[in-house]
Design an enzyme around this catalytic site. Structure first.
Site, mmCIF file in Angstrom:
data_model
loop_
_atom_site.group_PDB
_atom_site.id
_atom_site.type_symbol
_atom_site.label_atom_id
_atom_site.label_comp_id
_atom_site.label_asym_id
_atom_site.label_seq_id
_atom_site.Cartn_x
_atom_site.Cartn_y
_atom_site.Cartn_z
ATOM 1 N N GLN A 79 104.736 -66.197 -14.933
ATOM 2 C CA GLN A 79 104.554 -67.500 -14.276
ATOM 3 C C GLN A 79 105.346 -67.629 -12.981
ATOM 4 O O GLN A 79 105.149 -68.595 -12.240
ATOM 5 C CB GLN A 79 104.958 -68.639 -15.227
ATOM 6 N N HIS A 96 106.697 -67.607 -24.045
ATOM 7 C CA HIS A 96 105.290 -67.377 -24.395
ATOM 8 C C HIS A 96 105.297 -66.394 -25.577
ATOM 9 O O HIS A 96 106.201 -65.572 -25.684
ATOM 10 C CB HIS A 96 104.609 -66.754 -23.167
ATOM 11 N N ASP A 123 110.182 -61.848 -18.162
ATOM 12 C CA ASP A 123 108.751 -62.142 -18.167
ATOM 13 C C ASP A 123 108.462 -62.919 -16.877
ATOM 14 O O ASP A 123 108.825 -64.089 -16.750
ATOM 15 C CB ASP A 123 108.431 -62.975 -19.412
HETATM 16 C C1 LIG Z 1 105.088 -66.905 -19.371
HETATM 17 C C2 LIG Z 1 103.943 -66.035 -19.791
HETATM 18 N N1 LIG Z 1 104.197 -64.834 -20.308
HETATM 19 C C3 LIG Z 1 103.231 -63.988 -20.680
HETATM 20 C C4 LIG Z 1 101.918 -64.341 -20.547
HETATM 21 C C5 LIG Z 1 100.864 -63.382 -20.984
HETATM 22 O O1 LIG Z 1 100.099 -62.988 -19.897
HETATM 23 P P1 LIG Z 1 98.853 -62.042 -20.126
HETATM 24 O O2 LIG Z 1 97.921 -62.788 -21.037
HETATM 25 O O3 LIG Z 1 98.295 -61.832 -18.773
HETATM 26 O O4 LIG Z 1 99.360 -60.805 -20.765
HETATM 27 C C6 LIG Z 1 101.589 -65.592 -20.027
HETATM 28 C C7 LIG Z 1 100.185 -66.018 -19.912
HETATM 29 O O5 LIG Z 1 99.868 -67.167 -19.843
HETATM 30 C C8 LIG Z 1 102.633 -66.459 -19.632
HETATM 31 O O6 LIG Z 1 102.369 -67.664 -19.128
#
Ligand SMILES: Cc1ncc(COP(=O)(O)O)c(C=O)c1O
Length: 402
Positions: free
Chosen positions: A194, A113, A191
């Site tokens: 998910q 992401h 991270d």
């Molecule tokens: C794999 C992953 N990392 C990071 C994020 C970022 O999350 P947030 O917008 O809650 O910071 C997301 C959000 O969809 C995600 O799917």
């Protein structure tokens, strides 16, 4: 547990919509909303600041929440830093972690992401380091430990990777990757945005140095999240923010940091949200990750079974056995956003479309210039909803694909 009966906890489900955009954000159950409201009503004094009774009551509740969050991922309380979301946690590590002299490399994967790509890209640019991106060799987008190991060498300083891909649902072999990374004395950043809704996380077992997650992805309030910092890394990370609550002593020329986690929580944190995050984690724990996993598998298998053979439709990513409850696809000749809009307007089915904040994955791994359509379920979705989704997709293909 009867998952059908807990649907009544979710207001949005009573409105007749079919909510299949859970990877973007989950719905919040009534008990968590009630808890959050009660914190605003009855715990409204600044914890960790004033010494009056109301503030101490709020402080006790916040400590209790930190305890719950720590237990939830098998960390100690001082390793739990409350953040607003995953993005904030990852940026705190990227901007605060001291990797020493210029040079060396940082390894990420092509499935990241943007929240776990851009902070590292920028750090590399600013600090004169090389960014190495691991591309999957397999056509289904699965990244193996060997793919990652190939990119790690003696110059590698840090490996940052997602536990579960938000585009494909692919689950990465965290423990194996961490083992290789630590053999090369690198830091590891996970991270978990998910993975946290779908599987039991245990930072000791996973072995990572840092882990970030968001409350809103696991039935919690927006503006709540956790950054786990392993205690051995405390003095390697400079807090990005300094200010009230993060110090023990200030003189005219210098100051002394408080002990973690306060060191990393400058300013009044979203404490009511942090308290309610703990309620969300308890709520999901009561449902149980075994139940969630078997429900996930049931729905994703059904989705593949009903949608997989439709002509004119391409599914991306691994088989249901190798992923969470997430289905990525495109219908030939139709823009993904068009498909999402038709699903919504004709059948009230809410899905995500486009690049999903993961353009390297959608464009470079999948070769889809306009992105994809993503269906993502959670424990409150039903087989009936998946069947309706499949019927609607069939109808779209029959009527719109030449
Ligand atoms: C794999 C992953 N990392 C990071 C994020 C970022 O999350 P947030 O917008 O809650 O910071 C997301 C959000 O969809 C995600 O799917």
């Amino acid at each position: 547990m009867d998952l059908e009966s807990i649907r009544k906890d979710f207001h949005a489900l009573s409105e007749g919509l079919i909510y299949l955009d859970n990877a973007a954000t989950t719905l919040t159950p009534k008990p968590v909303i009630d808890a959050l409201t009660s914190y605003y009503a009855y715990y409204r004094a600044n914890p960790l600041r004033s010494i009056h009774l109301a503030a101490r009551k709020a402080e006790d509740k916040l400590n209790e929440a930190r305890h719950t969050c720590a237990n939830f991922i098998n960390a100690s309380e001082k390793e739990i830093v409350f953040t607003r979301n995953t993005t904030e946690g990852l940026n705190m590590v990227a901007n605060g972690l001291n990797l020493g002299e210029y040079g060396g490399n940082i390894v990420v994967t092509a499935l990241e992401h943007h929240s776990n790509l851009l902070p590292w890209m920028r750090k590399c640019y600013k600090e004169g380091r090389e960014l190495r991106i691991v591309f999957p060799k397999r056509s289904d987008g699965v990244i193996t430990v060997d793919d990652v190991a190939e990119k790690i060498d003696e110059e590698t300083l840090l490996v940052a990777f997602t536990h579960v891909s938000n585009v494909l649902g692919t689950i990465l072999p965290v423990e194996d990757i961490v083992k290789v990374a630590h053999e090369h004395n690198t830091y590891t950043v996970l991270d978990a945005a998910q993975s946290v809704p779908h599987m039991k996380l245990d930072v000791k077992r996973l072995g990572v140095d840092f882990l970030a997650l968001s409350g809103h992805k696991i039935c919690g309030p927006t503006g709540s999240g956790i950054l786990y910092i392993r205690d051995t890394c405390f003095d390697k990370v400079e807090p990005v923010f300094v200010g009230g609550g993060s110090i023990v002593d200030v003189e005219t020329t210098h100051f002394t940091y408080a002990e973690p986690p306060s060191k990393f929580e400058a300013g009044t944190i979203a404490y009511c949200e942090a308290m309610a995050l703990a309620d969300a984690l308890k709520y999901v724990s009561q449902i149980g990750f075994d139940n969630i996993l078997s429900h996930d598998k049931k729905l994703i298998r059904l989705a593949h079974e009903l949608i997989g053979d439709i002509k004119g439709l391409e599914i991306y990513g691994p088989s249901p056995n190798d992923k969470t409850s997430l289905l990525a696809f495109n219908i030939n000749g139709l823009d993904p956003s068009e498909v999402a809009m038709i699903l919504d307007s004709t059948s009230g089915i809410e899905v995500r479309s486009g690049h999903l904040c993961a353009q390297v994955c959608t464009k470079r791994v999948l070769g889809q210039p306009n992105g994809i359509v993503r269906v993502s379920s959670y424990f409150y979705n039903t087989e009936g909803e998946i069947t309706k989704l499949a019927d609607t997709i069939k109808h779209i293909v029959d009527t719109m694909v030449l």
